[in-house]
Design a protein around this motif. Structure first.
Motif, short mmCIF file in Angstrom:
data_model
loop_
_atom_site.label_atom_id
_atom_site.label_comp_id
_atom_site.label_asym_id
_atom_site.label_seq_id
_atom_site.Cartn_x
_atom_site.Cartn_y
_atom_site.Cartn_z
N THR A 181 -24.81 14.10 -13.03
CA THR A 181 -24.35 12.76 -12.68
C THR A 181 -25.51 11.89 -12.20
O THR A 181 -25.61 10.71 -12.55
CB THR A 181 -23.27 12.85 -11.57
OG1 THR A 181 -22.18 13.64 -12.04
CG2 THR A 181 -22.75 11.46 -11.21
N LEU A 182 -26.39 12.47 -11.41
CA LEU A 182 -27.55 11.73 -10.92
C LEU A 182 -28.47 11.31 -12.08
O LEU A 182 -29.01 10.20 -12.10
CB LEU A 182 -28.33 12.57 -9.91
CG LEU A 182 -27.64 12.76 -8.55
CD1 LEU A 182 -28.33 13.86 -7.75
CD2 LEU A 182 -27.66 11.45 -7.76
N ILE A 183 -28.66 12.22 -13.04
CA ILE A 183 -29.47 11.90 -14.21
C ILE A 183 -28.87 10.74 -14.99
O ILE A 183 -29.56 9.82 -15.43
CB ILE A 183 -29.64 13.14 -15.12
CG1 ILE A 183 -30.46 14.21 -14.40
CG2 ILE A 183 -30.30 12.77 -16.44
CD1 ILE A 183 -30.41 15.56 -15.07
N ARG A 184 -27.55 10.76 -15.14
CA ARG A 184 -26.84 9.67 -15.83
C ARG A 184 -27.02 8.34 -15.11
O ARG A 184 -26.94 7.28 -15.72
CB ARG A 184 -25.36 10.01 -15.94
CG ARG A 184 -25.03 11.18 -16.86
CD ARG A 184 -24.94 10.76 -18.30
NE ARG A 184 -23.81 9.87 -18.52
CZ ARG A 184 -23.62 9.16 -19.62
NH1 ARG A 184 -24.50 9.20 -20.59
NH2 ARG A 184 -22.55 8.40 -19.74
N ARG A 185 -27.27 8.40 -13.82
CA ARG A 185 -27.47 7.19 -13.03
C ARG A 185 -28.93 6.75 -13.00
O ARG A 185 -29.28 5.83 -12.28
CB ARG A 185 -26.98 7.41 -11.60
CG ARG A 185 -25.45 7.59 -11.50
CD ARG A 185 -25.01 7.69 -10.05
NE ARG A 185 -23.56 7.88 -9.96
CZ ARG A 185 -22.89 7.87 -8.81
NH1 ARG A 185 -23.52 7.69 -7.66
NH2 ARG A 185 -21.58 8.05 -8.81
#
Length: 306
Positions: free
Chosen positions: A165-169
């Motif tokens: 999720t952090l990578i997607r952000r």
């Protein structure tokens, strides 16, 4: 004690081998290079003989000006301590006499085209990382807005999914499953991968994914300084508080203390968002800002005005 070979140094920096090609297996155990200027004039107190010896223009020009008898004395006094190797910078020439001494003592003599100051800076940085004490821990390492975070928790708690999720952000993965921690100084802990897992993220129900292939080069970086240790735990009723400012807690790895935060998981809770908030809040504290202090000041001002 960790060590690397002269051969690995030669390969890393593409160094030209002038002498001692059969001795490149010699071990280097000390970080930081040394320029033996004082030793060439006869001062040997505190001589770090275990370090790589770098010869810049000052050292070589000095040796060029010596008579053969003086060279026998000054160079001989240095090589007899058998340092791991000598590296001559700036592609300097006229080194036949130095080659002979190194051959006699079995010490590798190498050469680079780089300038002395620039080369030593690169060499010291490489040696510091290569020889740093290290441990491997189970977890995930991410870089959130330039801030390195070690994400820990029991197997299956959701560490890799949170990292995704952090990578997607727009943030970056450093390591998944196995995080290699290196102690660069009493205050500095570096997080990296173990090469085998580089760029890979394991997601339950999906499998192994390559974040660079999925999201591009910006989704990954090789290493990051760790400044926060965040543990994901299962939700426990009536265990979380809502204080204005929590008492700081710390984890310790190889003697390095890192701020510790526990985040309990519950359906609907934005864990990735909380990690972003923790990272940004840590940064603001480094700048001297405290939200709790500002809030209390507002209350005091309001009470004084009332």
């Amino acid at each position: 004690m960790k060590s690397i070979t002269v051969a690995s140094l030669q390969e890393k920096f593409k160094l030209e081998v002038l002498s001692g090609g059969d001795r490149l297996g010699r071990e280097i155990t000390k970080a930081r290079a040394h320029r033996p200027g004082l030793e060439f004039v006869g001062y040997f107190d505190f001589f770090p003989m275990e370090r790589v010896q770098v010869l810049g223009r000052k050292e070589i020009n000095y040796l060029h000006k010596l008579t053969e008898e003086e060279r026998n004395l000054h160079i001989g006094n240095v090589v007899k301590y058998h340092p791991p190797c000598f590296i001559v910078t700036s592609n300097q020439e006229g080194l036949k006499y130095l080659t002979i001494y190194c051959e006699q003592e079995g010490i590798p003599l190498l050469r680079t085209s780089e300038k002395t100051t620039e080369f030593i800076a690169k060499l010291d940085a490489y040696l510091m990382k290569a020889l740093a004490p290290e441990i491997a821990v189970h977890g995930v390492c991410v870089n959130v807005s330039g801030i390195g975070i070690l994400l820990r928790g029991k197997s299956g708690i959701g560490k890799s999914e949170t990292a995704h999720t952090l990578i997607r952000r727009g943030h970056r993965l450093v390591a998944d499953d196995i995080v290699v921690l290196k102690k660069l100084s009493p205050q500095t802990l570096l997080g990296s991968h173990n090469e085998t897992t580089r760029e890979f993220l394991a997601l339950r129900s999906i499998g192994l994914v390559n974040v660079v292939r999925l999201y591009g080069r910006k989704a990954f970086q090789d290493e990051s300084r760790i400044v926060l240790d965040i543990e994901l735990t299962h939700w426990q009723d009536n265990t979380l508080n809502n204080d204005l400012e929590l008492e700081p807690k710390f984890s310790e790895y190889m003697g390095v203390r890192i701020p510790y935060i526990e985040i309990q998981l519950q359906p609907g809770r934005d864990v990735a968002g909380m990690i972003e908030a923790a990272a940004n809040n840590w940064y603001l504290k480094q700048q001297g800002y405290s939200a709790a202090e500002e809030f209390m000041k507002r209350l005091e001002d309001e009470m004084a005005g009332g």
